[in-house]
Design an enzyme around this catalytic site. Structure first.
Site, PDB file in Angstrom:
ATOM      1  N   LYS A 123     -10.612  -0.890   9.905  1.00 30.16           N
ATOM      2  CA  LYS A 123     -10.725  -2.039   9.005  1.00 30.16           C
ATOM      3  C   LYS A 123     -11.269  -3.254   9.762  1.00 30.16           C
ATOM      4  CE  LYS A 123      -7.861  -0.122   5.786  1.00 30.16           C
ATOM      5  NZ  LYS A 123      -8.381   0.546   4.590  1.00 30.16           N
TER       6      LYS A 123
ATOM      7  N   HIS B 137       0.871  -1.174   0.000  1.00 31.31           N
ATOM      8  CA  HIS B 137       0.000   0.000   0.000  1.00 31.31           C
ATOM      9  C   HIS B 137       0.911   1.227   0.000  1.00 31.31           C
ATOM     10  CE1 HIS B 137      -2.823   2.956   1.759  1.00 31.31           C
ATOM     11  NE2 HIS B 137      -3.783   2.146   1.374  1.00 31.31           N
TER      12      HIS B 137
ATOM     13  N   ASP C 166       2.921  -4.617   7.987  1.00 28.68           N
ATOM     14  CA  ASP C 166       1.698  -3.823   7.832  1.00 28.68           C
ATOM     15  C   ASP C 166       0.515  -4.770   7.981  1.00 28.68           C
ATOM     16  OD1 ASP C 166      -0.548  -2.539   6.900  1.00 28.68           O
ATOM     17  OD2 ASP C 166       0.274  -2.018   4.939  1.00 28.68           O
TER      18      ASP C 166
END
Lengths: 149, 419
Positions: free
Chosen positions: B239, B136, B213
């Site tokens: 999330k 990302h 991550d």
């Protein structure tokens, strides 16, 4: 006609499938690149401007149906117009795709009127206007990469 | 609440009842354009269960005050709740100590915190930082900035056509200049679950620290930072059924201890004069200013929701949805799947011949179906597959097979319209 059909009119779908004025412009006097980071649209608009008149204009790049059709129709409409007329057309077009009122001179827009459905889709306004911003940037000659964000 | 064990194997999970789950998410009952909402964009942000919403309301109704400051009752209660949240996060990822949990706004701030504290200390001129091709932007840009500052080089582990890390290349790229490896646990644009334990072990064998991550991992799979032995792990609250603007960094205490602070300000100090400031101890040294108090407290409610539902049940249900969606999408000849790794979680990405994802997204939206279209903040992944954008369908525990069928019907509509 529902809003979706209004957005994706046959004219737009046709220009998406067979974009006009797509390709490199060899003797361009100015050009600019534009990005819409939201959806990854990328466009390059190149023009031949002589004595304040847009003699030719072409575009390359990749994008959604709305952005491609918009560039295709924009380039068709702008050919032969003066820079001042192009600016004015952009203003009218911008009003058409963003404002709720009907205070738009539809007649002066001609083929561009097919984008009237865009106003119901605020997320897609940037798709329709990216090529216009890029065109303006090319003419103003700032040379900077523009972004709709 | 926090004294309970997170992994309680003695409790036998009842048969999975997705309707009972859906009942807990009020937003799932609304309509869009007079169609039932089909929310297939949980990788962007998950919806929130009632208990998370209640926790925020409760905080502002009963507890609101500033923490670590007041001697009055409200401040003490708010401080207790906030620090209780830190302990809940410690248990959630099985950290050794709650000192190793630093609250942040989310994974992006987490990565920036690690880059500007640990990164700045560990990386020097001529050194290398290793990331992967599926990262990302938040696990690319902070390292790029650090490399520019230090005169270091950012190197990229390639991925295979199916969207898996090229482990052979990874091993080959590690060398004596590699000072740090930062890799995503679960890819947000491909759904790939990386063999993160193996990634960590290979780096550690050469004494290289590893940052993970975890933004897309904790919504789907149980994470044990001690078992992984990762050096840093970032978590995003929104999330995983929590609110936006809250997340945390796990960092090994022995690595955090000698590091410089991240931001200067209130709460991160022990004493301040104009000549000298003595910084506070872990983890407060890294949390300058008044934090997202209600966010941390509500994140505890999200963790409770996950614990009560159970990772096994979540994973099994989501795997079923993933398989079902993959099967139905594969039957449509115009559709091309992007990301077909052997181990995946929560995400199916695809393109449809020459129909741009943005047009697809608009069409689906009018059918009540919310998906993500675009580059998903992973432009290098788009470049790798030679596409400007993809359509991404992502799942959470509240999705159903019926919703996938609505999606498939809508996709047939898109294809007909653009044919």
């Amino acid at each position: 006609m529902n809003e979706l059909q209004e957005l994706y009119q046959q004219v737009i779908l046709d220009h998406n499938r067979n974009p006009r004025n797509y390709g490199e412009l060899q003797d361009a006097t100015c050009s600019a690149e534009g990005f819409n980071p939201l959806c990854g649209d990328q466009i390059n608009v190149a023009l031949v401007v002589k004595d304040g008149v847009i003699e030719d204009v072409k575009f390359t790049g990749s994008g959604c149906a709305i952005s491609k059709a918009s560039a295709s129709i924009m380039t068709s409409v702008l050919k032969g117009k003066t820079v001042a007329e192009a600016e004015q057309t952009f203003d009218t077009f911008h009003h058409l795709v963003t404002e709720e009122d009907d205070d738009v001179d539809m007649e002066s827009l001609g083929k561009l009127a097919v984008f009237a459905g865009v106003r119901e889709f605020p997320a897609r306004v940037k798709c329709a206007s990216l090529c216009w911003h890029t065109m303006r940037n090319a003419i103003e000659g700032s040379g900077e990469i523009i972004s709709t964000e | 609440m926090i004294s309970e064990e997170i992994h309680d194997a003695s409790v036998v999970a009842p048969a999975f009842d997705v309707q009972a789950i859906r009942e807990q998410f009020p937003i799932l009952h609304r309509t869009v354009y007079n169609k039932p909402l089909v929310y297939l964009d949980s990788a962007a942000t998950s919806q929130k269960p009632q208990r998370v919403i209640d926790a925020i309301v409760h905080y502002y109704t009963e507890l609101n005050s500033n923490i670590h400051r007041g001697v009055h009752r409200l401040s003490q209660d708010a401080t207790t709740a906030y620090e209780h949240a830190r302990k809940a996060m410690q248990q959630f990822v099985n950290a050794r100590s709650s000192r190793e949990i630093i609250f942040t706004r989310g994974c992006t701030e987490g990565m920036n915190l690690i880059a500007s504290t640990f990164g700045r200390t560990a990386v020097g001129e001529g050194d290398e930082i290793l990331i992967s091709e599926m990262e990302h932007h938040s696990n690319i840009v902070p390292w790029q900035m650090l490399c520019r500052e230090k005169g270091a080089t950012l190197r990229v582990i390639p991925i295979s056509d199916s969207g898996e890390l090229r482990m052979d290349e990874y091993e080959r790229m590690l060398n004596e200049r590699t000072k740090l490896v930062s890799v995503v646990h679960v890819s947000n644009s491909l759904g790939t679950v990386n063999p993160i334990k193996e990634v960590i072990d290979i780096a550690h064998a050469r004494g290289i620290p590893v940052v993970v991550d975890g933004a897309q991992a904790t919504p789907h799979i149980s994470v044990d930072v001690q078992a992984l032995d990762c050096d840093f792990y970032t978590v995003s609250g929104h999330k995983m059924y929590g609110p936006t603007g809250i997340g945390f960094v796990y960092g090994k205490a022995e690595l955090l201890e000698p590091l410089p602070p991240y931001q200067g300000g209130g709460d991160m100090i022990l004493s301040v004069t104009f000549e000298k400031t003595i910084y506070n101890e872990l983890p407060f040294r890294y949390e300058a200013g008044t934090p997202n108090i209600e966010g941390a407290i509500a994140l505890t409610a999200a963790v409770d929701f996950i614990r009560q539902t159970g990772y096994e049940a979540i994973a099994a249900h989501e795997h079923d949805l993933l398989m079902y969606a993959t099967e139905l999408l594969s039957e449509i000849p115009e559709i091309h799947l992007i990301g077909t790794a052997r181990s995946k979680a929560g995400v199916v990405a695809f393109t449809i011949d020459d129909i741009h994802p943005h047009d697809i997204g608009t069409f689906l939206d009018r059918e009540g179906v919310a998906i993500r279209t675009g580059h998903h903040c992973t432009q290098p992944v788009m470049k790798r597959y030679g596409v400007p954008a993809t359509n991404r369908v992502s799942f959470a525990v509240y999705n159903t097979r019926e919703e996938i069928e609505v999606l498939i019907r809508a996709l047939h509509g898109v294809i007909t319209m653009f044919r």
